[in-house]
Design a protein around this motif. Sequence first.
Motif, PDB file in Angstrom:
ATOM      1  N   ILE A  74      48.532 122.255  35.699  1.00 23.86           N
ATOM      2  CA  ILE A  74      48.249 123.067  34.510  1.00 23.86           C
ATOM      3  C   ILE A  74      49.051 124.380  34.556  1.00 23.86           C
ATOM      4  O   ILE A  74      49.518 124.858  33.522  1.00 23.86           O
ATOM      5  N   LYS A  75      49.243 124.926  35.745  1.00 25.45           N
ATOM      6  CA  LYS A  75      50.055 126.147  35.870  1.00 25.45           C
ATOM      7  C   LYS A  75      51.507 125.862  35.490  1.00 25.45           C
ATOM      8  O   LYS A  75      52.143 126.662  34.806  1.00 25.45           O
ATOM      9  N   ASP A  76      52.006 124.704  35.960  1.00 25.02           N
ATOM     10  CA  ASP A  76      53.385 124.332  35.631  1.00 25.02           C
ATOM     11  C   ASP A  76      53.570 124.208  34.121  1.00 25.02           C
ATOM     12  O   ASP A  76      54.553 124.686  33.562  1.00 25.02           O
ATOM     13  N   VAL A  77      52.609 123.541  33.468  1.00 26.41           N
ATOM     14  CA  VAL A  77      52.702 123.325  32.018  1.00 26.41           C
ATOM     15  C   VAL A  77      52.608 124.658  31.277  1.00 26.41           C
ATOM     16  O   VAL A  77      53.353 124.897  30.327  1.00 26.41           O
ATOM     17  N   ALA A  78      51.697 125.518  31.722  1.00 31.44           N
ATOM     18  CA  ALA A  78      51.554 126.828  31.078  1.00 31.44           C
ATOM     19  C   ALA A  78      52.859 127.616  31.181  1.00 31.44           C
ATOM     20  O   ALA A  78      53.311 128.215  30.199  1.00 31.44           O
ATOM     21  N   ASN A  79      53.482 127.599  32.346  1.00 36.23           N
ATOM     22  CA  ASN A  79      54.771 128.295  32.514  1.00 36.23           C
ATOM     23  C   ASN A  79      55.863 127.625  31.696  1.00 36.23           C
ATOM     24  O   ASN A  79      56.669 128.303  31.062  1.00 36.23           O
ATOM     25  N   SER A 124      49.170 130.310  27.737  1.00 30.36           N
ATOM     26  CA  SER A 124      48.183 130.680  28.745  1.00 30.36           C
ATOM     27  C   SER A 124      47.450 129.424  29.227  1.00 30.36           C
ATOM     28  O   SER A 124      47.371 128.411  28.520  1.00 30.36           O
ATOM     29  N   ILE A 125      46.906 129.525  30.421  1.00 33.35           N
ATOM     30  CA  ILE A 125      46.146 128.404  30.986  1.00 33.35           C
ATOM     31  C   ILE A 125      44.937 128.077  30.111  1.00 33.35           C
ATOM     32  O   ILE A 125      44.675 126.898  29.848  1.00 33.35           O
ATOM     33  N   PRO A 126      44.173 129.074  29.614  1.00 35.06           N
ATOM     34  CA  PRO A 126      43.060 128.732  28.720  1.00 35.06           C
ATOM     35  C   PRO A 126      43.502 127.973  27.456  1.00 35.06           C
ATOM     36  O   PRO A 126      42.793 127.092  26.971  1.00 35.06           O
ATOM     37  N   GLY A 146      42.228 124.356  26.300  1.00 30.27           N
ATOM     38  CA  GLY A 146      41.740 124.104  24.945  1.00 30.27           C
ATOM     39  C   GLY A 146      42.384 122.869  24.334  1.00 30.27           C
ATOM     40  O   GLY A 146      41.700 122.030  23.738  1.00 30.27           O
ATOM     41  N   TYR A 147      43.699 122.730  24.488  1.00 26.29           N
ATOM     42  CA  TYR A 147      44.399 121.553  23.965  1.00 26.29           C
ATOM     43  C   TYR A 147      43.896 120.270  24.622  1.00 26.29           C
ATOM     44  O   TYR A 147      43.719 119.253  23.957  1.00 26.29           O
ATOM     45  N   TYR A 151      46.635 116.688  35.313  1.00 31.25           N
ATOM     46  CA  TYR A 151      48.043 116.428  35.583  1.00 31.25           C
ATOM     47  C   TYR A 151      48.736 116.101  34.269  1.00 31.25           C
ATOM     48  O   TYR A 151      48.148 115.521  33.368  1.00 31.25           O
ATOM     49  N   PHE A 152      49.996 116.475  34.200  1.00 34.59           N
ATOM     50  CA  PHE A 152      50.768 116.281  32.984  1.00 34.59           C
ATOM     51  C   PHE A 152      52.105 115.650  33.351  1.00 34.59           C
ATOM     52  O   PHE A 152      52.741 116.057  34.324  1.00 34.59           O
TER      53      PHE A 152
END
Length: 113
Positions: A41-46, A51-53, A57-58, A74-75
């Motif tokens: 989730i951190k990777d996707v947010a970056n 933002s992670i929230p 939400g998505y 995981y994405f």
Amino acid sequence: MENPFEIIKQRLDRIEKLLEANLGNLCNNKITHSIPTLMTIKDVANYLNLSIPTIYGYTAKKNMPHSKRGNKLYFDKNNINEWILEGRQKTIRDIERLADNYILKNSRHIRNI
């Protein structure tokens, strides 16, 4: 004077080697493209500059493709890229092409009306 059959054989040998090399490259590319690039989730947010929230939400609304194992999300990077491109806005040129194609395809029906 060279034997024409020998010339043909040499050319066929070269073609065969090129085909084998290209087939090997094709197989290697399929293998690397079929392995997903997993992101946290951190990777996707970056990656998306969100933002992670927002990402949570998505995923909670099932708007973003993801997988869940235990408490971890995981994405797949390819799925995320496809998801982003689904929202692509058509240009005026794209819309005009679609309209032209529609008119050409349906012109028989339009004339009969």
